[in-house]
Design an enzyme around this catalytic site. Structure first.
Site, PDB file in Angstrom:
ATOM      1  CE1 TYR A 167     -59.455 -49.052 -29.624  1.00 30.64           C
ATOM      2  CE2 TYR A 167     -61.780 -49.149 -29.028  1.00 30.64           C
ATOM      3  CZ  TYR A 167     -60.527 -48.580 -28.882  1.00 30.64           C
ATOM      4  OH  TYR A 167     -60.332 -47.541 -27.998  1.00 30.64           O
ATOM      5  CE  LYS A 171     -58.405 -49.863 -26.232  1.00 28.69           C
ATOM      6  NZ  LYS A 171     -57.122 -49.364 -25.674  1.00 28.69           N
TER       7      LYS A 171
END
Length: 244
Positions: A167, A171
């Site tokens: 994750y 990002k």
């Protein structure tokens, strides 16, 4: 900036921050298209918002499926002829695992939605956005994508980097993508920004966040409706810039 006849597409908008972003944009008089993989959930979310008088419609959209993405673009073209706002909100997470124990397959799975999905949707929607007088692209990022924060052992965000490699790095990649699109599209007046909604209580974190999804949606709405003097190529939270 007038919102008359404007149309916005939000990916992954059948729940959480995406749904609240849809609610807030619709309250401004914007026609909002809820993109979702699950037709039943997408229709239910759109129906709930319509019950309040908003012009909200469901569009089938799986950001990991090029055929689905192209079909959504063709539908928007045939129905509206252009797109004014794109909010790339759809995202998933995997783990938790220590970085050294994170399977490569888990990283690939997260990137399919959080990175490659954004690229696929943005490319498909660009011809429609270029027909808008003031197009805006908002990429839903996270402070967990800040390399500055992750590299600082004293930062409260760095603790998460030890368990959320897929994750966090997705990002960070999204932030780089944002900057590159902003550079290319700046001369065309298309503003492209990454935003962090903060640590909101959503399904993504099993509702452990301290902020509400409605609070998290505020910064996305601000950037989606920014005037021609608004920022582009920025990474922003509700209270200001976030270090890359």
């Amino acid at each position: 900036m007038t919102t008359s006849q404007q149309t916005a597409l939000i990916t992954g908008a059948n729940k959480g921050i995406g749904k609240e972003t849809a609610r807030r944009l619709a309250a401004l008089g914007i026609t909002v298209l809820i993109g979702a993989r699950d037709a039943a959930r997408g229709e239910a979310a759109a129906g709930e918002l319509r019950a309040g008088g908003a012009d909200v419609r469901f569009v089938p959209l799986d950001v990991t499926d090029e055929t689905s993405v192209q079909a959504a673009a063709e539908h928007i073209d045939a129905t509206f002829g252009r797109l004014d706002i794109l909010v790339n909100n759809a995202a998933i997470a995997a783990g938790p695992h220590k970085p050294s124990e994170t399977p490569a397959a888990a990283v690939r799975q997260v990137y399919e939605t959080n990175v490659f999905g954004v690229i696929a949707v943005t490319h498909a929607m660009l011809p429609l956005l270029r027909r808008s007088a003031a197009a805006r692209i908002v990429n839903m990022s996270s402070e967990l994508g800040s390399l500055t924060h992750l590299a600082d052992p004293g930062s409260p965000w760095s603790a998460y980097s030890s368990i959320l490699l897929p994750y966090c790095t997705s990002k960070s990649a999204l932030n780089a993508i944002t900057a590159l699109y902003a550079n290319e599209l700046r001369a065309e007046g298309i503003l492209v920004n990454a935003v962090s909604p903060g640590y909101c209580a959503t399904d993504l974190n099993r509702h452990t966040g301290m902020r509400t999804a409605e609070e998290g949606a505020a910064v996305a709405v601000d950037l989606a409706t920014a005037g021609e003097d608004g920022p582009t190529g920025a990474f922003l939270a509700e209270d200001g810039p976030i270090p890359w």
